[in-house]
Design a protein around this motif. Structure first.
Motif, PDB file in Angstrom:
ATOM      1  N   SER A 223      26.024 -60.347 -25.374  1.00 33.60           N
ATOM      2  CA  SER A 223      24.673 -60.385 -24.793  1.00 33.60           C
ATOM      3  C   SER A 223      23.800 -61.411 -25.500  1.00 33.60           C
ATOM      4  CB  SER A 223      24.025 -58.996 -24.874  1.00 33.60           C
ATOM      5  OG  SER A 223      23.978 -58.550 -26.227  1.00 33.60           O
ATOM      6  N   GLU A 224      24.056 -61.628 -26.800  1.00 35.22           N
ATOM      7  CA  GLU A 224      23.270 -62.614 -27.554  1.00 35.22           C
ATOM      8  C   GLU A 224      23.511 -64.022 -27.034  1.00 35.22           C
ATOM      9  OE1 GLU A 224      25.228 -60.329 -28.911  1.00 35.22           O
ATOM     10  OE2 GLU A 224      23.791 -58.964 -29.860  1.00 35.22           O
ATOM     11  N   LYS A 225      24.780 -64.360 -26.825  1.00 35.08           N
ATOM     12  CA  LYS A 225      25.101 -65.698 -26.327  1.00 35.08           C
ATOM     13  C   LYS A 225      24.579 -65.891 -24.909  1.00 35.08           C
ATOM     14  CE  LYS A 225      28.812 -69.034 -25.605  1.00 35.08           C
ATOM     15  NZ  LYS A 225      30.257 -69.357 -25.774  1.00 35.08           N
ATOM     16  N   ASP A 227      21.970 -64.373 -23.487  1.00 34.60           N
ATOM     17  CA  ASP A 227      20.508 -64.494 -23.521  1.00 34.60           C
ATOM     18  C   ASP A 227      20.072 -65.894 -23.960  1.00 34.60           C
ATOM     19  OD1 ASP A 227      20.302 -61.888 -22.756  1.00 34.60           O
ATOM     20  OD2 ASP A 227      19.912 -61.095 -24.764  1.00 34.60           O
ATOM     21  N   GLU A 228      20.742 -66.412 -24.961  1.00 30.67           N
ATOM     22  CA  GLU A 228      20.410 -67.752 -25.466  1.00 30.67           C
ATOM     23  C   GLU A 228      20.663 -68.816 -24.402  1.00 30.67           C
ATOM     24  OE1 GLU A 228      22.140 -70.827 -28.839  1.00 30.67           O
ATOM     25  OE2 GLU A 228      22.386 -68.667 -29.146  1.00 30.67           O
ATOM     26  N   SER A 229      21.789 -68.682 -23.690  1.00 30.04           N
ATOM     27  CA  SER A 229      22.140 -69.657 -22.651  1.00 30.04           C
ATOM     28  C   SER A 229      21.199 -69.564 -21.459  1.00 30.04           C
ATOM     29  CB  SER A 229      23.589 -69.443 -22.205  1.00 30.04           C
ATOM     30  OG  SER A 229      24.476 -69.601 -23.281  1.00 30.04           O
ATOM     31  N   LYS A 231      18.078 -68.612 -21.470  1.00 32.27           N
ATOM     32  CA  LYS A 231      16.806 -69.218 -21.881  1.00 32.27           C
ATOM     33  C   LYS A 231      16.881 -70.739 -21.804  1.00 32.27           C
ATOM     34  CE  LYS A 231      13.528 -69.396 -25.754  1.00 32.27           C
ATOM     35  NZ  LYS A 231      13.265 -68.954 -27.149  1.00 32.27           N
ATOM     36  N   ARG A 232      17.983 -71.292 -22.255  1.00 29.84           N
ATOM     37  CA  ARG A 232      18.150 -72.747 -22.245  1.00 29.84           C
ATOM     38  C   ARG A 232      18.177 -73.294 -20.818  1.00 29.84           C
ATOM     39  NH1 ARG A 232      23.279 -75.891 -25.064  1.00 29.84           N
ATOM     40  NH2 ARG A 232      22.664 -78.016 -24.478  1.00 29.84           N
ATOM     41  N   GLU A 235      14.758 -73.301 -19.276  1.00 30.02           N
ATOM     42  CA  GLU A 235      13.973 -74.401 -19.838  1.00 30.02           C
ATOM     43  C   GLU A 235      14.358 -75.750 -19.219  1.00 30.02           C
ATOM     44  OE1 GLU A 235      14.745 -74.028 -23.996  1.00 30.02           O
ATOM     45  OE2 GLU A 235      13.168 -72.520 -24.316  1.00 30.02           O
ATOM     46  N   ASP A 257      27.493 -77.914 -28.540  1.00 24.71           N
ATOM     47  CA  ASP A 257      26.500 -78.988 -28.622  1.00 24.71           C
ATOM     48  C   ASP A 257      27.174 -80.347 -28.760  1.00 24.71           C
ATOM     49  OD1 ASP A 257      24.478 -77.146 -28.426  1.00 24.71           O
ATOM     50  OD2 ASP A 257      24.119 -77.011 -30.588  1.00 24.71           O
TER      51      ASP A 257
END
Length: 393
Positions: A223-225, A227-229, A231-232, A235, A257
């Motif tokens: 879920s952390e990965k 959520d981060e993706s 958001k990106r 954006e 990256d």
């Protein structure tokens, strides 16, 4: 003061001949013990070698595996008789497995040959039959992802099937997912929470269907990965309610990256500006998960062979995903011939040439000019080379 007097202990020396006698006596008394021990070790080693040889031969003769692969698999599983593996293979063949399917399955999960047919394997196959997955479809699923047969029928296989059924419309799509979705062993822990999170930001049911059918692995990420993706991607300007959002999410989650920067450098080397890149990525996010070789090959053809501008490719980035041999070159042969013969009177874009279906392209290009250019179909199929007509790329 008292003076202590201590006698040194007196040691009696044992003559050398006595030691020899003692040693000889020990050896004679224990010879039978040593003989029995070594004999047991030899028997065990012989049995293991015999078992190993039988297993290797079985993998080669009954499963169609090469001697090298058979020898490697025999380190993971071994059997002394063919009773169990024969019953497993018999069940598989009865359910539509070809020899190629069997080889593929055994290579991935050799321990299934020791599975319990009546109690474990048969009920699982019967369930697949009951929901309409059988024959070649079932063989394709289980040979591609044999780990399914190691899962619990009640706790995993049945719930996972109905979970997929709630997201995709038919068994054909479920089969395609199951062939690749090795993650479907812990749906409640990973997949369900991720789907809930995506629904919460507006991702539609149709987008979930597309995601599950094309890239099911995204849903099993932490879920952390995720959520981060997410958001990106937001954006970057993507709306969660659109299909492009899901495609962009797949692209972002699939790349590090460093990989992202490498792809940017490749596109820049072919003349894309920053605006060109974002125009391409926002309309076709998949352009970022294409291989470097793929990008270079297609860009070289479009720019150096066809003479198109980099910005034209950026406006039609899906052109980078088409097959060079099956679509790009045949269509471009026709387009180039018609253009140089001045038969196309209006300006036509790259997307017009490449994006249409086979039927639409045939109607608009091949059939329309058939009378003027009788050999046009032969040019399209590569039977007539443009160089024979004095035309080159």
């Amino acid at each position: 003061m008292f003076r202590l007097c201590c006698k040194r202990p007196q040691f009696q020396l044992v003559p050398n001949w006595a030691y020899s006698s003692i040693h000889l006596s020990f050896v004679l008394q224990n010879t039978s013990l040593f003989s029995k021990s070594f004999s047991s070790v030899e028997v065990v080693a012989h049995d293991r070698e015999k078992q190993h040889s039988f297993t290797v031969s079985y993998f080669i003769n009954s499963c169609g595996l090469s001697p090298e692969i058979a020898a490697s698999l025999s380190k993971k599983v071994a059997f002394e008789t063919s009773e169990k593996p024969d019953s497993v293979l018999g069940l598989l063949r009865k359910n539509g497995f070809s020899e190629a399917h069997i080889s593929k399955l055994v290579k991935k999960k050799p321990k299934l040959l020791l599975g319990r047919v009546e109690k474990t394997l048969l009920p699982k196959l019967e369930f697949f039959h009951s929901v309409g997955i059988s024959g070649i479809d079932l063989a394709n699923v289980l040979s591609s992802n044999p780990g399914i047969l190691c899962q619990s029928l009640e706790k995993e296989i049945i719930p996972n099937y109905y979970f997929l059924k709630s997201l995709v419309s038919n068994n054909e799509k479920i089969v395609n997912v199951w062939k690749r979705a090795t993650f479907l062993h812990d749906v409640q822990k990973n997949v369900v929470p991720n789907i809930s999170a995506l629904k919460g930001i507006g991702v539609t049911h149709s987008s979930f269907s597309t995601l599950v059918a094309s890239n099911p692995g995204v849903l099993c990420e932490s879920s952390e990965k995720l959520d981060e993706s997410v958001k990106r991607v937001i954006e970057m300007g993507f709306n969660p309610s659109t299909s492009a959002f899901v495609n962009a999410l797949v692209a972002v989650m699939a790349m590090t990256d460093n990989s992202w920067e490498q792809k940017l450098k490749v596109y820049r080397s072919w003349g894309w500006s920053e605006n060109d890149f974002w125009l391409a990525f926002r309309s076709y996010p998949t352009c970022m998960i294409l291989s470097v070789e793929n990008i270079n090959t297609k860009m070289d053809f479009y720019l150096n062979k066809m003479g198109w501008q980099p910005s034209a490719i950026a406006r039609t980035p899906s052109a980078l995903a088409f097959s060079l041999e099956k679509r790009i070159i045949p269509r471009c042969r026709v387009f180039r011939f018609l253009s140089l013969k001045d038969l196309i009177k209006k300006k036509i874009s790259l997307s017009y040439v490449l994006n249409f279906s086979e039927k639409v392209f045939a109607d608009n290009f091949l059939s329309n000019y058939q009378e003027q250019v009788p050999q046009l179909f032969d040019i399209y199929q590569g039977k007539v080379d443009l160089s024979e007509l004095g035309i080159g790329f």
